[in-house]
Design a protein around this motif. Structure first.
Motif, PDB file in Angstrom:
ATOM      1  N   VAL A 109     -29.059 -13.097   6.399  1.00  0.00           N
ATOM      2  CA  VAL A 109     -30.419 -12.936   5.880  1.00  0.00           C
ATOM      3  C   VAL A 109     -31.368 -13.579   6.882  1.00  0.00           C
ATOM      4  N   THR A 110     -32.042 -12.728   7.647  1.00  0.00           N
ATOM      5  CA  THR A 110     -32.954 -13.241   8.677  1.00  0.00           C
ATOM      6  C   THR A 110     -34.396 -12.886   8.389  1.00  0.00           C
ATOM      7  N   GLY A 111     -34.637 -12.112   7.338  1.00  0.00           N
ATOM      8  CA  GLY A 111     -36.010 -11.717   7.028  1.00  0.00           C
ATOM      9  C   GLY A 111     -36.851 -12.903   6.605  1.00  0.00           C
ATOM     10  N   THR A 112     -38.156 -12.760   6.757  1.00  0.00           N
ATOM     11  CA  THR A 112     -39.111 -13.781   6.310  1.00  0.00           C
ATOM     12  C   THR A 112     -40.102 -13.144   5.380  1.00  0.00           C
ATOM     13  N   ALA A 113     -40.968 -13.955   4.789  1.00  0.00           N
ATOM     14  CA  ALA A 113     -41.966 -13.444   3.846  1.00  0.00           C
ATOM     15  C   ALA A 113     -42.759 -12.329   4.506  1.00  0.00           C
ATOM     16  N   GLY A 114     -42.926 -11.237   3.772  1.00  0.00           N
ATOM     17  CA  GLY A 114     -43.709 -10.110   4.272  1.00  0.00           C
ATOM     18  C   GLY A 114     -42.867  -9.101   5.025  1.00  0.00           C
ATOM     19  N   GLN A 115     -41.541  -9.361   5.235  1.00  0.00           N
ATOM     20  CA  GLN A 115     -40.671  -8.437   5.924  1.00  0.00           C
ATOM     21  C   GLN A 115     -39.659  -7.851   4.952  1.00  0.00           C
ATOM     22  N   GLY A 116     -39.229  -6.642   5.218  1.00  0.00           N
ATOM     23  CA  GLY A 116     -38.204  -6.014   4.391  1.00  0.00           C
ATOM     24  C   GLY A 116     -38.603  -6.033   2.936  1.00  0.00           C
ATOM     25  N   SER A 117     -37.741  -6.595   2.098  1.00  0.00           N
ATOM     26  CA  SER A 117     -37.985  -6.647   0.660  1.00  0.00           C
ATOM     27  C   SER A 117     -38.481  -8.012   0.229  1.00  0.00           C
ATOM     28  N   GLY A 118     -39.060  -8.792   1.147  1.00  0.00           N
ATOM     29  CA  GLY A 118     -39.569 -10.103   0.783  1.00  0.00           C
ATOM     30  C   GLY A 118     -40.585 -10.011  -0.327  1.00  0.00           C
ATOM     31  N   LEU A 119     -40.519 -10.920  -1.283  1.00  0.00           N
ATOM     32  CA  LEU A 119     -41.433 -10.895  -2.416  1.00  0.00           C
ATOM     33  C   LEU A 119     -42.237 -12.182  -2.506  1.00  0.00           C
ATOM     34  N   GLY A 120     -42.440 -12.824  -1.380  1.00  0.00           N
ATOM     35  CA  GLY A 120     -43.242 -14.034  -1.400  1.00  0.00           C
ATOM     36  C   GLY A 120     -42.420 -15.248  -1.030  1.00  0.00           C
ATOM     37  N   GLY A 121     -43.057 -16.278  -0.490  1.00  0.00           N
ATOM     38  CA  GLY A 121     -42.341 -17.461  -0.064  1.00  0.00           C
ATOM     39  C   GLY A 121     -41.368 -17.094   1.039  1.00  0.00           C
ATOM     40  N   ASP A 122     -40.130 -17.649   1.009  1.00  0.00           N
ATOM     41  CA  ASP A 122     -39.117 -17.338   2.023  1.00  0.00           C
ATOM     42  C   ASP A 122     -37.883 -16.751   1.364  1.00  0.00           C
ATOM     43  N   ARG A 123     -38.078 -15.975   0.315  1.00  0.00           N
ATOM     44  CA  ARG A 123     -36.956 -15.385  -0.420  1.00  0.00           C
ATOM     45  C   ARG A 123     -36.942 -13.877  -0.215  1.00  0.00           C
ATOM     46  N   VAL A 124     -35.753 -13.324  -0.036  1.00  0.00           N
ATOM     47  CA  VAL A 124     -35.579 -11.893   0.187  1.00  0.00           C
ATOM     48  C   VAL A 124     -34.393 -11.397  -0.638  1.00  0.00           C
ATOM     49  N   MET A 125     -34.301 -10.078  -0.775  1.00  0.00           N
ATOM     50  CA  MET A 125     -33.171  -9.471  -1.477  1.00  0.00           C
ATOM     51  C   MET A 125     -31.985  -9.362  -0.540  1.00  0.00           C
ATOM     52  N   ALA A 126     -30.802  -9.701  -1.058  1.00  0.00           N
ATOM     53  CA  ALA A 126     -29.594  -9.617  -0.231  1.00  0.00           C
ATOM     54  C   ALA A 126     -28.392  -9.329  -1.118  1.00  0.00           C
ATOM     55  N   GLU A 127     -27.337  -8.818  -0.487  1.00  0.00           N
ATOM     56  CA  GLU A 127     -26.093  -8.505  -1.200  1.00  0.00           C
ATOM     57  C   GLU A 127     -25.289  -9.795  -1.410  1.00  0.00           C
ATOM     58  N   VAL A 128     -24.834  -9.992  -2.638  1.00  0.00           N
ATOM     59  CA  VAL A 128     -24.062 -11.206  -2.962  1.00  0.00           C
ATOM     60  C   VAL A 128     -22.836 -10.818  -3.787  1.00  0.00           C
ATOM     61  N   ARG A 129     -21.862 -11.750  -3.830  1.00  0.00           N
ATOM     62  CA  ARG A 129     -20.664 -11.555  -4.656  1.00  0.00           C
ATOM     63  C   ARG A 129     -20.492 -12.791  -5.530  1.00  0.00           C
ATOM     64  N   TRP A 130     -20.220 -12.554  -6.823  1.00  0.00           N
ATOM     65  CA  TRP A 130     -20.044 -13.677  -7.744  1.00  0.00           C
ATOM     66  C   TRP A 130     -18.923 -13.366  -8.730  1.00  0.00           C
ATOM     67  N   THR A 131     -18.418 -14.409  -9.365  1.00  0.00           N
ATOM     68  CA  THR A 131     -17.336 -14.269 -10.330  1.00  0.00           C
ATOM     69  C   THR A 131     -17.843 -14.679 -11.702  1.00  0.00           C
ATOM     70  N   THR A 132     -17.591 -13.832 -12.693  1.00  0.00           N
ATOM     71  CA  THR A 132     -18.043 -14.127 -14.049  1.00  0.00           C
ATOM     72  C   THR A 132     -17.063 -15.058 -14.749  1.00  0.00           C
TER      73      THR A 132
END
Length: 204
Positions: A85-108
């Protein structure tokens, strides 16, 4: 002279109250439409003042309750980042601050592994551990609002609901008063068609 048969008074003068309330008093010049119009005005302002306050409070409480359920139901879960995840605010799918959308894996909680897209901090490499939020079924959900954020949004929702009701009431009242005015104008026109020729004959 005022159109209601009373002398005009300056703004805020002793005649102001009489001009506002004359439709409610017994008056030989008062017509049924005048009483109806007065009732419409009273009803509109009651809806705006009382109904608007009630709707605003109820909407705000409902929104605050919904946000509280979000905080109670959603749980933070550790997940693995599946991409850099190298995007910054205002790039790609950034929605403000320094957070962006990315693919993740989790276990329920039942041990099943899932993948999906979640908001994460930018500047992280694949394999980094991140925190995501899930609902009781284990599906990804946005991070719940904090208590302060929830209260602020609840107030905004309540205010918007109150304004919407007030706007609808004022629009409906204005439409009804416009219809009554047109009705009176038409009645005056019909009366003049009957009386006007008599006056013209006498003055001619």
């Amino acid at each position: 002279m005022a159109d209601d048969g009373h002398p005009e008074k300056g703004p805020g003068g002793p005649g102001t109250g009489r001009r506002l309330l004359w439709r409610w008093r017994s008056n030989p010049l008062r017509r049924r439409d005048d009483v109806v119009e007065a009732c419409i005005v009273l009803a509109v302002w009651l809806i705006v003042a009382v109904g608007g306050a009630a709707v605003g409070v109820l909407t705000g409480r409902a929104a605050d309750g919904a946000f509280a359920r979000e905080r109670a139901e959603r749980r933070p879960v550790a997940a693995a980042l599946l991409q850099d995840v190298t995007g910054t605010a205002g790039q790609g799918s950034g929605l403000g601050g320094d957070r962006v959308m990315a693919e993740v894996r989790w276990t329920t909680s039942d041990g099943s592994v899932h993948t999906g897209r979640a908001m994460v901090r930018s500047g992280q490499a694949a394999g980094a551990r991140v925190t995501v939020w899930t609902d009781p079924r284990g599906d990804l959900r946005p991070e719940p609002r904090t208590g302060t954020e929830a209260r602020t949004e609840a107030v905004l929702f309540g205010g918007a609901a109150a304004l919407a009701l007030a706007g609808a009431a004022l629009a409906a009242g204005g439409g009804a008063r416009y219809w009554l005015t047109r009705r009176r104008v038409d009645a005056w026109g019909r009366e003049w068609d009957l009386v006007g020729p008599r006056w013209t004959h006498k003055t001619g």
